[in-house]
Design a protein around this motif. Structure first.
Motif, mmCIF file in Angstrom:
data_model
loop_
_atom_site.group_PDB
_atom_site.id
_atom_site.type_symbol
_atom_site.label_atom_id
_atom_site.label_comp_id
_atom_site.label_asym_id
_atom_site.label_seq_id
_atom_site.Cartn_x
_atom_site.Cartn_y
_atom_site.Cartn_z
ATOM 1 N N PRO A 141 -72.355 13.164 -27.498
ATOM 2 C CA PRO A 141 -71.798 11.965 -26.856
ATOM 3 C C PRO A 141 -70.964 11.106 -27.794
ATOM 4 O O PRO A 141 -70.182 10.270 -27.335
ATOM 5 N N ARG A 142 -71.094 11.319 -29.100
ATOM 6 C CA ARG A 142 -70.284 10.554 -30.054
ATOM 7 C C ARG A 142 -68.826 10.985 -30.007
ATOM 8 O O ARG A 142 -67.936 10.198 -30.351
ATOM 9 N N TYR A 143 -68.593 12.226 -29.608
ATOM 10 C CA TYR A 143 -67.257 12.800 -29.719
ATOM 11 C C TYR A 143 -66.633 12.992 -28.346
ATOM 12 O O TYR A 143 -67.075 13.833 -27.554
ATOM 13 N N ILE A 144 -65.623 12.200 -28.082
ATOM 14 C CA ILE A 144 -64.969 12.188 -26.781
ATOM 15 C C ILE A 144 -63.554 12.751 -26.917
ATOM 16 O O ILE A 144 -63.055 12.981 -28.010
ATOM 17 N N HIS A 145 -62.916 12.964 -25.774
ATOM 18 C CA HIS A 145 -61.557 13.506 -25.758
ATOM 19 C C HIS A 145 -60.518 12.395 -25.919
ATOM 20 O O HIS A 145 -59.607 12.228 -25.107
ATOM 21 N N GLY A 148 -55.877 12.893 -29.991
ATOM 22 C CA GLY A 148 -56.064 13.536 -31.282
ATOM 23 C C GLY A 148 -57.327 14.353 -31.398
ATOM 24 O O GLY A 148 -57.561 14.978 -32.440
ATOM 25 N N ALA A 149 -58.155 14.402 -30.360
ATOM 26 C CA ALA A 149 -59.380 15.195 -30.416
ATOM 27 C C ALA A 149 -59.050 16.688 -30.452
ATOM 28 O O ALA A 149 -58.136 17.152 -29.764
ATOM 29 N N LEU A 150 -59.823 17.431 -31.253
ATOM 30 C CA LEU A 150 -59.703 18.887 -31.332
ATOM 31 C C LEU A 150 -60.886 19.490 -30.597
ATOM 32 O O LEU A 150 -62.039 19.141 -30.871
ATOM 33 N N ALA A 151 -60.629 20.383 -29.666
ATOM 34 C CA ALA A 151 -61.700 20.975 -28.872
ATOM 35 C C ALA A 151 -61.394 22.445 -28.598
ATOM 36 O O ALA A 151 -60.257 22.899 -28.764
ATOM 37 N N MET A 152 -62.430 23.181 -28.181
ATOM 38 C CA MET A 152 -62.263 24.593 -27.862
ATOM 39 C C MET A 152 -62.103 24.778 -26.361
ATOM 40 O O MET A 152 -62.768 24.121 -25.553
ATOM 41 N N ASP A 212 -64.509 15.245 -20.911
ATOM 42 C CA ASP A 212 -65.760 14.966 -21.603
ATOM 43 C C ASP A 212 -66.932 15.683 -20.942
ATOM 44 O O ASP A 212 -67.038 15.744 -19.706
ATOM 45 N N GLN A 213 -67.818 16.232 -21.792
ATOM 46 C CA GLN A 213 -68.985 16.992 -21.351
ATOM 47 C C GLN A 213 -68.610 18.248 -20.560
ATOM 48 O O GLN A 213 -69.431 18.818 -19.846
ATOM 49 N N GLU A 214 -67.373 18.667 -20.701
ATOM 50 C CA GLU A 214 -66.914 19.918 -20.108
ATOM 51 C C GLU A 214 -66.491 20.907 -21.193
ATOM 52 O O GLU A 214 -66.634 22.119 -21.012
ATOM 53 N N TYR A 215 -65.963 20.389 -22.302
ATOM 54 C CA TYR A 215 -65.499 21.204 -23.422
ATOM 55 C C TYR A 215 -66.003 20.579 -24.719
ATOM 56 O O TYR A 215 -66.115 19.352 -24.817
ATOM 57 N N THR A 216 -66.280 21.414 -25.703
ATOM 58 C CA THR A 216 -66.822 20.919 -26.974
ATOM 59 C C THR A 216 -65.721 20.368 -27.866
ATOM 60 O O THR A 216 -64.808 21.093 -28.267
ATOM 61 N N VAL A 217 -65.824 19.085 -28.198
ATOM 62 C CA VAL A 217 -64.957 18.446 -29.182
ATOM 63 C C VAL A 217 -65.608 18.663 -30.549
ATOM 64 O O VAL A 217 -66.779 18.329 -30.744
ATOM 65 N N PHE A 218 -64.859 19.234 -31.499
ATOM 66 C CA PHE A 218 -65.467 19.540 -32.797
ATOM 67 C C PHE A 218 -64.637 19.042 -33.978
ATOM 68 O O PHE A 218 -64.929 19.372 -35.131
ATOM 69 N N GLY A 219 -63.628 18.210 -33.721
ATOM 70 C CA GLY A 219 -62.829 17.659 -34.804
ATOM 71 C C GLY A 219 -61.793 16.695 -34.267
ATOM 72 O O GLY A 219 -61.721 16.439 -33.057
ATOM 73 N N GLU A 220 -60.976 16.168 -35.171
ATOM 74 C CA GLU A 220 -59.942 15.212 -34.768
ATOM 75 C C GLU A 220 -58.795 15.215 -35.763
ATOM 76 O O GLU A 220 -58.956 15.562 -36.945
ATOM 77 N N VAL A 221 -57.636 14.830 -35.272
ATOM 78 C CA VAL A 221 -56.456 14.684 -36.118
ATOM 79 C C VAL A 221 -56.619 13.420 -36.953
ATOM 80 O O VAL A 221 -56.939 12.351 -36.426
ATOM 81 N N ILE A 222 -56.390 13.548 -38.269
ATOM 82 C CA ILE A 222 -56.428 12.370 -39.131
ATOM 83 C C ILE A 222 -55.048 12.050 -39.713
ATOM 84 O O ILE A 222 -54.830 10.944 -40.194
ATOM 85 N N GLU A 223 -54.129 13.000 -39.645
ATOM 86 C CA GLU A 223 -52.737 12.767 -40.025
ATOM 87 C C GLU A 223 -51.845 13.702 -39.212
ATOM 88 O O GLU A 223 -52.225 14.840 -38.934
ATOM 89 N N GLY A 224 -50.668 13.221 -38.819
ATOM 90 C CA GLY A 224 -49.697 14.089 -38.165
ATOM 91 C C GLY A 224 -49.743 14.105 -36.655
ATOM 92 O O GLY A 224 -49.258 15.052 -36.032
ATOM 93 N N MET A 225 -50.269 13.038 -36.042
ATOM 94 C CA MET A 225 -50.284 13.006 -34.578
ATOM 95 C C MET A 225 -48.874 13.020 -34.008
ATOM 96 O O MET A 225 -48.642 13.496 -32.891
ATOM 97 N N GLU A 226 -47.922 12.550 -34.791
ATOM 98 C CA GLU A 226 -46.528 12.575 -34.316
ATOM 99 C C GLU A 226 -46.033 14.002 -34.126
ATOM 100 O O GLU A 226 -45.125 14.259 -33.317
ATOM 101 N N VAL A 227 -46.639 14.946 -34.840
ATOM 102 C CA VAL A 227 -46.273 16.358 -34.674
ATOM 103 C C VAL A 227 -46.741 16.863 -33.308
ATOM 104 O O VAL A 227 -46.024 17.616 -32.636
ATOM 105 N N ILE A 228 -47.929 16.451 -32.904
ATOM 106 C CA ILE A 228 -48.420 16.804 -31.560
ATOM 107 C C ILE A 228 -47.465 16.269 -30.498
ATOM 108 O O ILE A 228 -47.137 16.954 -29.524
ATOM 109 N N ASP A 229 -47.000 15.049 -30.688
ATOM 110 C CA ASP A 229 -46.063 14.461 -29.728
ATOM 111 C C ASP A 229 -44.756 15.245 -29.669
ATOM 112 O O ASP A 229 -44.159 15.402 -28.593
ATOM 113 N N LYS A 230 -44.301 15.756 -30.814
ATOM 114 C CA LYS A 230 -43.084 16.566 -30.835
ATOM 115 C C LYS A 230 -43.299 17.891 -30.107
ATOM 116 O O LYS A 230 -42.432 18.353 -29.351
ATOM 117 N N ILE A 231 -44.443 18.518 -30.333
ATOM 118 C CA ILE A 231 -44.752 19.773 -29.634
ATOM 119 C C ILE A 231 -44.813 19.523 -28.125
ATOM 120 O O ILE A 231 -44.344 20.334 -27.325
#
Length: 255
Positions: A141-145, A148-152, A212-231
């Protein structure tokens, strides 16, 4: 679409579409073992194919021997730095294992839904295979979507009632700001309670609480979110596949 004004009905429809043609369509296939022959360093490992029966034992042992938690994803749009969560040990170990073996160096961001998420990890041209297996969900429950959330990814239908994760397909949330009313509806739907900090995140930087509670979040972006926006700006076809592929190289980096 103005996501600040979207209704729960529209959001649910978006989720259903993405599950059917995006995140949900991620089933690994069994093929012969291969080694990473295109690794840029000399640290590549052999990748022993796993099965769902062997995955937990292998990943549990791997997690203890490989405490890596920082990841760098390189693309033609720039680099993305991520932190993996220790509280999701199987998913962290699996991602690090595939990364160190060079598996993800043959992958790409192959599905893009602007305002929602970008999905990577697979490629039609990959020669290296990892076996057919799923990873038990590690919901926390600490890790939400949040943005910048990374999930499988995973199958999202009756064939996967335990909501087990794909062996290798992952996604990074782009998302949009949500309203408090929308968040209350998702709390009721998923039987969860967001903290004041999580509500602030969703209503300011945004995200996708529908996952949330449908897919496992296991990390997060800490730098480079602007790259996600470009993609996310890449032109796509009717199935959300970019017209110009976005290959990625992934490596672990010093803590």
């Amino acid at each position: 679409m103005n996501y600040m004004k979207k209704t729960i009905t529209i959001d649910a429809l978006l989720l259903m579409i993405f599950l059917l043609i995006g995140i949900a369509g991620c089933q690994p296939k069994t093929e012969e073992q291969a080694t990473a022959d295109n690794r840029e360093t000399d640290t590549a490992e052999k990748l022993e194919p796993l099965t769902s029966e062997s995955a937990v034992e292998v990943l549990t042992a791997y997690e203890k021997a490989h405490p890596d938690s920082l990841i760098l994803i390189s693309t033609r749009h720039g680099d993305i730095k991520l932190r993996l969560y220790p509280e999701t040990p199987l998913h962290r170990a699996n991602f690090v294992r595939l990364t160190k073996a060079g598996f993800y160096d043959q992958g790409e961001f192959y599905r893009v839904v602007k305002g929602f998420a970008v999905q990577g990890g697979d490629s039609d041209t990959r020669t290296m295979k990892n076996g057919a297996y799923k990873i038990p969900q590690e919901f926390n429950p600490r890790y939400i979507h949040k943005r910048g959330a990374l999930a499988m990814a995973r199958y999202g239908d009756e064939r996967n009632p335990e909501k087990e994760s794909s062996s290798h397909n992952f996604y990074i949330v782009q998302g949009e700001p949500q309203t408090v009313q929308e968040l209350r509806a998702f709390e009721a739907k998923h039987n969860i309670k967001y903290t004041p900090e999580q509500i602030k995140l969703y209503t300011t930087i945004g995200g996708e609480p529908s996952l949330d509670q449908e897919y496992t979040v296991f990390g997060e972006v800490i730098e480079g979110m602007e790259v996600i926006d470009k993609i996310a700006e890449e032109p796509v076809n009717g199935q959300n596949w970019p017209h110009n592929i976005v290959p990625h190289k992934i490596k672990t980096i010093a803590q």
